[in-house]
Design a protein around this motif. Sequence first.
Motif, mmCIF file in Angstrom:
data_model
loop_
_atom_site.group_PDB
_atom_site.id
_atom_site.type_symbol
_atom_site.label_atom_id
_atom_site.label_comp_id
_atom_site.label_asym_id
_atom_site.label_seq_id
_atom_site.Cartn_x
_atom_site.Cartn_y
_atom_site.Cartn_z
ATOM 1 N N PRO A 105 0.822 -1.220 0.000
ATOM 2 C CA PRO A 105 0.000 0.000 0.000
ATOM 3 C C PRO A 105 0.856 1.270 0.000
ATOM 4 O O PRO A 105 0.402 2.317 -0.449
ATOM 5 C CB PRO A 105 -0.785 -0.116 1.308
ATOM 6 C CG PRO A 105 -0.683 -1.520 1.739
ATOM 7 C CD PRO A 105 0.556 -2.091 1.139
ATOM 8 N N ASN A 134 -10.946 -4.928 -0.724
ATOM 9 C CA ASN A 134 -10.575 -3.998 0.334
ATOM 10 C C ASN A 134 -9.072 -4.002 0.599
ATOM 11 O O ASN A 134 -8.459 -2.989 0.892
ATOM 12 C CB ASN A 134 -11.323 -4.372 1.610
ATOM 13 C CG ASN A 134 -10.905 -3.495 2.765
ATOM 14 O OD1 ASN A 134 -10.862 -2.282 2.612
ATOM 15 N ND2 ASN A 134 -10.570 -4.094 3.878
ATOM 16 N N LEU A 135 -8.475 -5.186 0.464
ATOM 17 C CA LEU A 135 -7.052 -5.332 0.764
ATOM 18 C C LEU A 135 -6.180 -4.493 -0.161
ATOM 19 O O LEU A 135 -5.123 -4.012 0.227
ATOM 20 C CB LEU A 135 -6.678 -6.801 0.641
ATOM 21 C CG LEU A 135 -5.409 -7.201 1.356
ATOM 22 C CD1 LEU A 135 -5.574 -7.039 2.839
ATOM 23 C CD2 LEU A 135 -5.064 -8.630 1.016
ATOM 24 N N TYR A 138 -6.470 1.793 -1.042
ATOM 25 C CA TYR A 138 -5.842 2.825 -0.229
ATOM 26 C C TYR A 138 -6.653 4.102 -0.380
ATOM 27 O O TYR A 138 -6.908 4.539 -1.503
ATOM 28 C CB TYR A 138 -4.387 3.055 -0.666
ATOM 29 C CG TYR A 138 -3.759 4.248 0.006
ATOM 30 C CD1 TYR A 138 -3.387 4.160 1.348
ATOM 31 C CD2 TYR A 138 -3.589 5.439 -0.665
ATOM 32 C CE1 TYR A 138 -2.853 5.256 2.000
ATOM 33 C CE2 TYR A 138 -3.041 6.539 -0.024
ATOM 34 C CZ TYR A 138 -2.680 6.452 1.305
ATOM 35 O OH TYR A 138 -2.163 7.529 1.940
ATOM 36 N N GLN A 142 -9.149 1.512 -5.210
ATOM 37 C CA GLN A 142 -8.485 0.220 -5.297
ATOM 38 C C GLN A 142 -7.294 0.269 -6.265
ATOM 39 O O GLN A 142 -7.426 0.666 -7.410
ATOM 40 C CB GLN A 142 -9.466 -0.864 -5.739
ATOM 41 C CG GLN A 142 -8.854 -2.246 -5.607
ATOM 42 C CD GLN A 142 -9.781 -3.347 -6.050
ATOM 43 O OE1 GLN A 142 -10.978 -3.140 -6.199
ATOM 44 N NE2 GLN A 142 -9.226 -4.538 -6.266
ATOM 45 N N GLN A 374 -7.631 -11.087 6.560
ATOM 46 C CA GLN A 374 -6.523 -10.648 5.719
ATOM 47 C C GLN A 374 -5.482 -9.836 6.480
ATOM 48 O O GLN A 374 -5.733 -9.381 7.589
ATOM 49 C CB GLN A 374 -7.048 -9.848 4.529
ATOM 50 C CG GLN A 374 -7.500 -10.720 3.383
ATOM 51 C CD GLN A 374 -9.009 -10.691 3.211
ATOM 52 O OE1 GLN A 374 -9.643 -9.676 3.446
ATOM 53 N NE2 GLN A 374 -9.575 -11.809 2.818
ATOM 54 N N ASN A 377 -4.403 -3.593 5.889
ATOM 55 C CA ASN A 377 -4.317 -2.780 4.681
ATOM 56 C C ASN A 377 -3.829 -1.408 5.112
ATOM 57 O O ASN A 377 -4.607 -0.537 5.466
ATOM 58 C CB ASN A 377 -5.706 -2.709 4.037
ATOM 59 C CG ASN A 377 -5.772 -1.645 2.983
ATOM 60 O OD1 ASN A 377 -4.749 -1.286 2.402
ATOM 61 N ND2 ASN A 377 -6.962 -1.120 2.749
#
Lengths: 415, 301
Positions: A105, A134-135, A138, A142, A374, A377
Motif C-alpha cells: 500500500p 478492500n485489501l 488505499y 483500489q 486478511q 491494509n
Amino acid sequence: MKRRLLGAVSLALTAALTITGCGSSGGGGGTNGTTTLKLVAADYGTGPENTSQKYWQDIADAFHKQNPKITVKVQTINWNDFDDQVKTMVQNHNYPDITEGDYFPDFAQAKLLYPAKDVMSDSTFKNLIPVFANLGTYNGTQYGMPFTTSSRTMFYNKKLFTQAGIANPPQTWDDVKTDALKIKALGKVGFGLPLGKEEAQAETLLWMLGNGGGYQDNGKWTIDSSQNVETMQFLADLVKSGATEPNPGTKNRTDLWKQFASGDIGMINGQGALIPIIKSGGKLSDADWASVPIPGKTGPLDKTLGVCDNVSAFNGNGHQAQIKAFLDFAYQDTYQVAFDKEYDLLPATNSGVQALSSDPVFAPFLKALPNSVQYPNDPVWSTVKSQIQTSIGTIVSKDPKSVLSALQQTATKGS
Amino acid sequence: MPARKGTAARVTRTAAPLLWLGPAIALVGVVVIWPVVVLFRTSLQHFTPNGFLIGSAGMDNFRALFDEPDLRGILLRTVAWVVVVVAVTMLLSLALAQLFNQRFPGRRVARWALIAPWAASVVMTSLVFRWALDSNSGVVNVFLHDLGLVKFGSNEADWLGRPFSAFVWMMIVAVFVSLPFSTYALLAGLQTIPPELHEAARVDGASPWRSYRSITLPLLRPAFLVAALINVINVFNSFPIIWEMTGGGPGHETSTTTVFMYQLKQAYIGESAAMSVINFLLVIIVVLVFLKATRWKDQVN
C-alpha cells in the motif's frame, strides 16, 4: 593543445558517466510505436520445471501475437528476495510496469500506482472477487488487483499419528503440544514452525488468530496486545519444550514443507500449494495425510488467513493503455485456471471460482475463502512485515513481550 | 632554446601534464569520490521507504542508528569477525606458503588447486557450506551422525540455527575463501628471498626454526603486511557469506555492520546510509591504526 585537453577530459567524463550509469538512455518506449512492458512476478514454482517464468512467458507470447506492438518482458524473482528486489527497483526509481506478488500500500500512498479501474476494462474489474478488493484499497481507491488467492489449513501426517497412538487430529493448543511431543518421541519433528524470513508474518498471524488476537483491530495496531503476548509466550514454550524443530527463527516455510513431504514432520500449517510438494516428494500417499482447520487456544479456528497476491500497475513509465490491454488478456479464465492447477492455489475472479467449483481438490478451500481474515491494509505494513520476518523468531531467545513491543513501535511510528 | 617565447608557451608547458593526469583525476573523482559524497549526503537526508527525498534529517538518522538496541552487539561481533578471520587466515597462509615453496612432486597441480576457492563464486561456496550443514541431510551431519556424535534434526545438528555456532562456521568459510590470496601474496614474498641467505645460515649452524625466524620472517614482512591489510578491508566488508548462510538472523544475531546496513536499507534508507558512513569511517580508522602499529612506511618503502 587546449582544445585537445578539453576533448580528452570530456571524453573521460563521458566514459565515466556511461560506466556509472548516469548517462541518459532510453526507457521502455520505442520510437516506432512499439512498447516494452516490464512485468516482475514472484516465482511460485518449486524448480525449473514449473517456474512462473514459463507461465508468464506463455501469456506474454500469446499476447504479443495479438498485439505485435507490445512486447512483455518477464522477470520472476523467488519469494525470499521478492520484497527486497521490488523495493530496490522502486527506490532507484527504475519502475516495473506490472508486478504480481505482494502488494505494498505504501506504493499507492506514494502515488506510484494506477488505480485498478484505469488499467482494467469494466468487465475484468467487476469479475474480481469482492472480499479481496478492500485489501488492495488505499484511501478509498483500489490499486491492488488480486490475481491468486489461498486459504490456510493445518496438514498432519496420519501415519505418524497412528504410530504415536493419537486417534484424532488436535483441536486446541494443548492438543497440539501433547501430540507434538508424542511424535517427537518417535524421533521426528512434532510441529513444523516456520518463523524464518520467508513468511513468518503468516505463521505468526495464524497463531494470533487462535487467541482472538491479530495485527490490527479496526485499523488500530494491536501487535503487543495482551492476547498476542500470551500467544507468543505459548509459542516460545512450545519451542523450548522441543515440540517443534530446533531454532524456528531460522527455518523457512518451503524447507519445512519439503520436510513434511518427506514424512519427517507431524503437523504443519499449509495451503493448497503444499499438495504438489507432497506429491513430488513420493514419500506420502494420499491416504497418509489430511488437512483440518487450524487449532486455536480453545478450539479450531472458524476463520483462517486468506491471502491474495496482487497485481499492481506502476505509472512511472506511462504505459497505461498497454498495461490495460495486457491485464484484460492475462485475467482470462484459461490463465486463472492454469495458474491454480499449476500451483494448487485459488482463483481471484468470480468466473475462475465457477470454473473450478466442481473440482474435488479445490472445492473445500474455495469454501473457506469468503470468511477469511486478511493482512492489515496499511502503508506501514510492508515495513512492519519485514520487521516481523527478521525479528519474530527471537521470541524464543528474548522476552516475547519486548519483541512485540518493538514491532508495535515500528508500526505506530509510521514511515 | 630562445630565451623567451611569450606566456603561451609557458601555459602550454604547465598544462601539458594535465593532459595526462586529467582523465585519471576525472575518473577517480566520478567513480571514487562522488559516491562517497553522495553517501554522506544521504545520511543527512530524510527518505521515505520508497526512495523519495522529503527533506533534511539533520542528525536524526545517526540518532536513530545509535538508538538501535542491537547495534552494540553488532559492532562487537564485527570486531570479532575481522580479528579472528584475518588472524587465522594469515597464520594458515604462512604455513601453506612455506609448504608450497618446497619442491615436491605435483607442486604445480597443488598450487593450481589452491586457486579453486578463489576462482569459485563466494555465494556458491557459502551455499555449498549451507547445504553441507543442513540439520537433516547435510554431509557434515551425515558424517557426524555416522560417528554417533549428533542426532539428525537435533539442536546440535542445527549448526546454522544457533547464533554462536553459525558464526563460527561462517568464519571458517571466510578463512577458506581468503586463504588463496594471502597464500599467493606470501608465496611471492618467499620467492624473493635469495636461497644463499638460508645456505649461509645453515653453514653457520643455525637450526631451520632459527633461520626461519631470523631470515624468512623479517624479509617476508612487507608481503605479509600488504596481504593482511587487504584482508582486513575485505573481511570487514564481507557480505555474501553471512547473507547466504544465515541472512544475519535469527534477528540480527549473526549480523556484522555490513549486513546490518543492508537489513536497514529496506525500510530506513537514511539510517542505512548513516550505518554506511560509520562503516566507512571505521575502515579508515582501522587502516590508519594498522599502518601506524606496523610502522608501514619503514617496512614497505
